[in-house]
Every structure is written in structure tokens, then in C-alpha cells.
Design an enzyme around this catalytic site. Structure first.
Site, PDB file in Angstrom:
ATOM      1  N   GLU A   4       0.939  -1.165   0.051  1.00 44.00           N
ATOM      2  CA  GLU A   4      -0.041  -0.107  -0.049  1.00 44.00           C
ATOM      3  C   GLU A   4       0.860   1.289  -0.133  1.00 44.00           C
ATOM      4  OE1 GLU A   4      -2.751  -0.362   3.488  1.00 44.00           O
ATOM      5  OE2 GLU A   4      -4.304  -0.846   1.923  1.00 44.00           O
ATOM      6  N   GLU A  55      -6.715  -8.050  -0.613  1.00 43.53           N
ATOM      7  CA  GLU A  55      -6.841  -8.017   1.102  1.00 43.53           C
ATOM      8  C   GLU A  55      -8.277  -7.705   1.030  1.00 43.53           C
ATOM      9  OE1 GLU A  55      -4.692  -5.598   3.281  1.00 43.53           O
ATOM     10  OE2 GLU A  55      -2.672  -6.117   2.415  1.00 43.53           O
TER      11      GLU A  55
END
Ligand SMILES: CCCCNC(=S)N1C[C@H](O)[C@@H](O)[C@@H](O)[C@H]1CO
Length: 557
Positions: free
Chosen positions: A122, A202
Site C-alpha cells: 500500500e 486483501e
């Protein structure tokens, strides 16, 4: 990407992080033994028929201490983490040159079970937004893993997060939970990857817990519905978390949202498989959805691993002085002792105060070994004390976990500013790094010390006890009726922080693998604020994740 990811539609797989700080405790010192044996883990996954998507970071977030980065990076106080800062990149390259050669022979292209490898984590959510950093990582991963392996990134499903988190040569995937709109989320991915598989790397099946907050829970129906929507689109989904976990020892991280928010020891995450590996209603809801898209394995589900309620264990306070741990070799992860003397007689109560944000993270104050109270980061920073010139003033300083997400994660620990007494700074501090874990692993304080006479007095103290198992060593959950906050070891294994006073979790998970059969199991507790008059622990066969469940009759002091 199409070939690789369509593979994982047919085969079960696991997605796993590799925390850099778990394997390199000191610069150039590597540990791949026991629970840290990555190669044995990957080979076991292969033996079980699991493909692997590996996420070696170097930053992993995961509510893990400092997001997996080793704290010793902060020895260079102005280091710019997760950037092309040469000091940071030198440490990253040294680490990847040790780890990635262990991975390469296990890549799918070389007959192994690793089908893809994530680079960073991320990155688009991080303020630095430094493309040359990602470019450097791509170069190092390619050089060490070869040209065939699929390398990818994961970012939040917002175009502005994908902007800084993606790079040509790294397949861009997104992450989002059941409260997101699937079409919009994958629309963001398509913005970067007009072709190739839709991938949610995710899919949040639950969420993390903070000390003092509620136990997070996400409805099984909501999770199942979101999964069905994605599979309907032909998307590829990794569930985060599929199996809950535990932040043993001092490994939990923290968040910073205006104030410091440490994450709990339990990382159950309200996941389909619980922290202890037990199936939940959510698992069956997910299984039902999957059965609509592909045949389920034949035969019954494996039963949950047995749990055992070993019952009550009485503990005894021992006369263990903390500085005894200061002379032992070993790393001080969790605690430091700061000691000075009162510079003058303080006959009327004086204000002992700390500068803002200087207590990182909790300071247990003792005067002549008498507990005075607790100083807290972003909390109480002053106490009244009185005593005579020369009296010993101790501050036991606890690290509650380094920030693992966002910009403020040069999270230095310790007493970062000087304490004052009635606004006059104190001085002549002695600083003791406490290698408590090394001491306990060498049998201290079980063998060494007499039982203490002063029962029930508040403040930091060690308690010990033993219990035998009835011929089995099954998983269990330990409850701390009437205790405040502290750390638990069994047979030298650090099971993590307990804080029933703050919650939400009321029990700590104890894996059966650390228990012994046929000889006593040694319990060591470091209670930091105050144990009950009759100190005992209670071993149960089920977890208590929520404070609301803690008002059981057992909780009386
Ligand atoms: C407090 C969460 C901060 C951001 N982290 C998010 S969104 N997450 C994405 C991140 O990649 C993962 O490692 C986990 O940290 C997860 C939250 O459980």
C-alpha cells in the site's frame, strides 16, 4: 498475470507476509530458526498442497511492530523510511540479498509453490510517494528472483492511492472490504490495469482491535455477500485475514490517529478461522458461497484442534528487582528502567511532570520502590510525589508497540524528554535496558528468589507459579481475574501483553505447542500496576475477546 492468477482459482493458496524485523534483530544478525524458519514454512505449505503468494515487503504494515521494519533503522534519527534515502535502501538491499535467495528456488517457475510476490505494501497510502524507491525495489526483486516471477503491488481501491503505489512492471491490485462497492473498487484497478485479472489482494473479513476499544466484528452475511459479488465478476480474492493470529511478545504495532493507539495482543480479526484456528460461522458462510462457483473438497471438514481448561493456577509474588535483568546480555525489547535520586527533600507533595509526548509509551513511577502511579503517552503526564533527598526515583518505561501505518512511524521509544519536579528538571539519570526475556529464558526468577512478603502492593512486580497438564498439551486461553496490566511468559515463551483493565480481550491465547507434558509448566508474570491479593490465573477452553464478557463471578479481586 492471467496465467498465474487463473492457477490460483483452482488451487488453494495462502498469502503470507515476511516481517523483516522478525528475522534481523540487529543489523547483519539474521534469525531463521524455530518459528522464524521461513523455508520450512514454505516447504510445509507445499507439502499441504498450498500455493503461496509471498509478501516480503520490506514494509508490510499488518499492525505489526513498525510495519515490519526493524527499529534499529531509527539509529539514524533522520532516516526517511520507505523512500530512496540511501541509508534506508542500503539496509533494505542487504536484507533482500539474504531473504530472496531463499525464495527463488521455491518459485513456481522453478518447481516450487510461490506463484507471485508483492513488492512493498500500500505504498500509495504513504506520504513520501517516491517512485524511484519503488523502481529500486523492482530492480532488486528482479535481480534476485529472475525475470519470470509475477511481481505485483497492492493499494487501497482509490485512484489517488493507486497513483503513488503502482509502477510499470508491477501488476497493480487493490484491497477493500465488504462495505465497498465492488464495481467502483475494481473500476479503480481497471484505471491502472485495463486488462488482466481483477484482484482484491486483501478482502477484509473483519478488523483489528485497539486496547480500550471494542472487539471488531463484521457480519458473516455481509462478508459472504461481498465475496459472491466478486466471484460473480470472475475476480480473484485473497481474504485478509483468513486465519486470525497473535501478536506474541512485543510484536503488536500501533496506529496514530491524532493520538497513539496500540494494537492488542490478539489478532483474531474476527477471521473465518479464529486466532486459535477454530472454524467460525463466517467460515461456513464463505464455504457456501464458494460452493456455488466451484466444487468443494469431498469429505468432512477437519475438526477444530482440541482446547483444554487447565483451571486455576496460584501464583506467588517474588522479590525480583528489575535491575537484575539489566546486567544480562540480550536485547531489551519491551522495557527500560530509568533511575535517579531526589535532589532535595520534598516534604509537601511536588508535581512530577513529563513534557508532552515524551513518555513512549507508559512509565510506571516508583519512589523507594513504592509505586506512585503511571505516566502515559498522550495521557496522564504528571503525578504528585514526596520524599527525602537521595530517595531513589524509578521509572519503568514500557514500549507498547511502534506505529505501523501512516507518516509518524519514526516511533522512538523511551523517556524522550526530561522529567521535572515542580518545574525544576531532574538530572543524573541511570538508564538500564532490561533483557527480561533473556533472564526468564535462563530460568529467572523461578529458581532464584524467595517469595515476597509484601502481597498485593501495587506497582511492577514478578509473580511465578507452575502447573501440570493431564497428559496432554492442548491449546488453552488464560484469564487474569483481578489483574491490571502486564506481560505473561510460560516456559520462557513470551505470550504477549495482557490488559483486562483496558480490554477488549480478557484472555490470552496459549498454543499447546509451548506447553510441556509430564513436568511442571513455569509461569512468569510481570504485573505492572497491581495484582489481586490472591493472585491466580484461570485457564479456559474458550477465548473471551470482549470486555462485556469479563464480569464473570471469577473476576472478584
Ligand atoms: C489501522 C489500519 C491502517 C491501514 N491498514 C490497512 S487498511 N490494512 C491494509 C494493510 O495492507 C494490511 O497489512 C493491514 O494493515 C490492513 C488493516 O488490518
Amino acid at each position: 498475470p492471467r496465467r498465474m492468477l487463473c492457477l490460483c482459482r483452482r488451487c488453494p493458496l495462502c498469502m503470507v507476509y515476511v516481517p523483516w524485523n522478525y528475522h534481523e534483530p540487529q543489523p547483519g544478525v539474521y534469525d531463521f530458526t524455530g518459528d522464524r524458519d521461513v523455508e520450512a514454512f514454505l516447504d510445509l505449505a507445499a507439502e499441504l498442497g498450498l500455493l503461496v503468494i509471498l509478501r516480503p515487503g520490506p514494509y508490510i504494515c499488518a499492525e505489526w511492530d513498525m510495519g515490519g521494519l526493524p527499529a534499529w533503522l531509527l539509529w539514524k534519527a533522520d532516516i526517511i523510511l520507505r523512500s530512496s534515502d540511501p541509508a534506508y535502501l542500503a539496509a533494505v538491499d542487504a536484507w533482500l540479498h539474504v531473504l530472496l535467495p531463499k525464495i527463488k528456488p521455491r518459485l513456481y517457475q522453478h518447481g516450487g509453490n510461490i506463484i507471485s510476490v508483492q513488492v512493498e505494501n500500500e505504498y500509495g497510502s504513504y506520504y513520501a510517494c517516491d517512485p524511484s524507491y519503488l523502481q529500486h525495489l523492482l530492480g532488486t526483486f528482479r535481480a534476485l528472483l529472475g525475470p519470470e516471477v509475477l511481481l505485483f503491488t497492492t493499494d487501497g481501491a482509490q485512484v489517488e492511492e493507486l497513483r503513488c503505489g503502482t509502477l510499470q512492471g508491477l501488476y497493480a491490485t487493490v484491497d477493500f472490504g465488504p462495505d465497498s462497492n465492488v464495481t467502483e473498487a475494481f473500476g479503480a484497478q481497471r484505471h491502472i490495469e485495463p486488462r488482466g485479472p481483477l484482484v482484491n489482494s486483501e478482502y477484509y473479513t473483519g478488523w483489528l482491535d485497539y486496547w480500550g476499544g471494542p472487539h471488531a466484528s463484521t457480519s458473516a452475511t455481509l462478508v459472504a455477500r461481498g465475496l459472491a459479488d466478486m466471484l460473480q465478476l470472475g475476480a480473484n480474492v485473497n481474504m485478509y485475514m483468513f486465519h486470525g493470529g497473535t501478536n506474541f511478545a512485543y510484536w503488536s504495532g500501533a496506529d496514530f490517529k491524532g493520538q497513539y493507539k496500540p494494537v492488542t495482543t490478539s489478532y483474531d480479526y474476527d477471521a473465518p478461522l479464529s486466532e486459535a484456528g477454530d472454524p467460525t460461522e463466517k467460515l461456513f458462510a464463505i464455504r457456501t458461497v464458494i460452493s456455488k462457483f466451484q466444487p468443494l473438497p469431498v469429505g468432512p471438514m477437519p475438526p477444530p484442534a482440541p482446547k483444554y481448561a487447565y483451571g486455576w493456577v496460584t501464583l506467588h509474588k517474588v522479590n525480583a528487582c528489575l535491575e537484575a535483568c539489566a546486567v544480562l546480555p540480550g536485547l531489551a525489547h519491551g522495557f527500560m528502567l530509568y533511575r535517579t535520586q531526589l535532589p532535595r527533600d520534598i516534604l509537601a507533595p511536588a508535581m512530577l511532570s513529563a513534557p508532552p509526548h515524551s513518555i513512549c509509551d507508559r512509565g510506571y513511577v516508583m519512589l523507594q520502590k513504592e509505586y506512585q502511579g503511571t505516566l502515559e503517552r498522550d495521557g496522564q503526564t504528571e503525578l504528585h510525589v514526596k520524599g527525602k533527598a537521595g530517595d531513589t526515583l524509578d521509572v519503568l518505561l514500557e514500549n507498547m508497540g511502534r506505529i505501523s501505518f501512516g507518516a509518524n512511524f519514526n516511533d522512538f521509544k523511551g523517556l524522550l524528554g526530561n522529567l521535572s519536579l515542580d518545574s525544576r528538571p531532574l538530572s543524573k539519570w541511570l538508564i538500564y535496558p532490561l533483557a527480561i526475556d533473556a533472564a526468564i529464558q535462563q530460568g529467572w526468577p523461578h529458581a532464584a528468589l524467595p517469595k515476597s512478603s509484601c502481597r498485593g502492593r501495587a506497582g511492577p512486580a514478578f509473580y511465578t507459579g507452575t502447573f501440570e497438564t493431564p497428559g496432554i498439551a492442548w491449546d488453552t486461553f488464560v484469564k487474569f481475574p483481578g489483574w491490571s496490566k502486564g506481560q505473561l511468559w510460560i516456559n520462557g515463551f513470551n505470550l504477549g501483553r495482557y490488559w483486562p483493565h483496558e480490554g477488549p480481550q480478557q484472555t490470552l491465547f496459549v498454543p499447546g505447542s509451548i506447553l510441556r507434558v509430564g513436568c511442571p509448566n513455569n509461569i512468569t508474570v510481570l504485573e505492572l500496576e497491581g495484582a489481586p491479593l490472591n493472585p491466580f490465573l484461570l485457564f479456559l477452553d474458550q477465548p473471551l475477546f470482549n470486555r462485556t464478557l469479563s464480569h464473570s463471578p471469577l473476576d472478584k479481586k
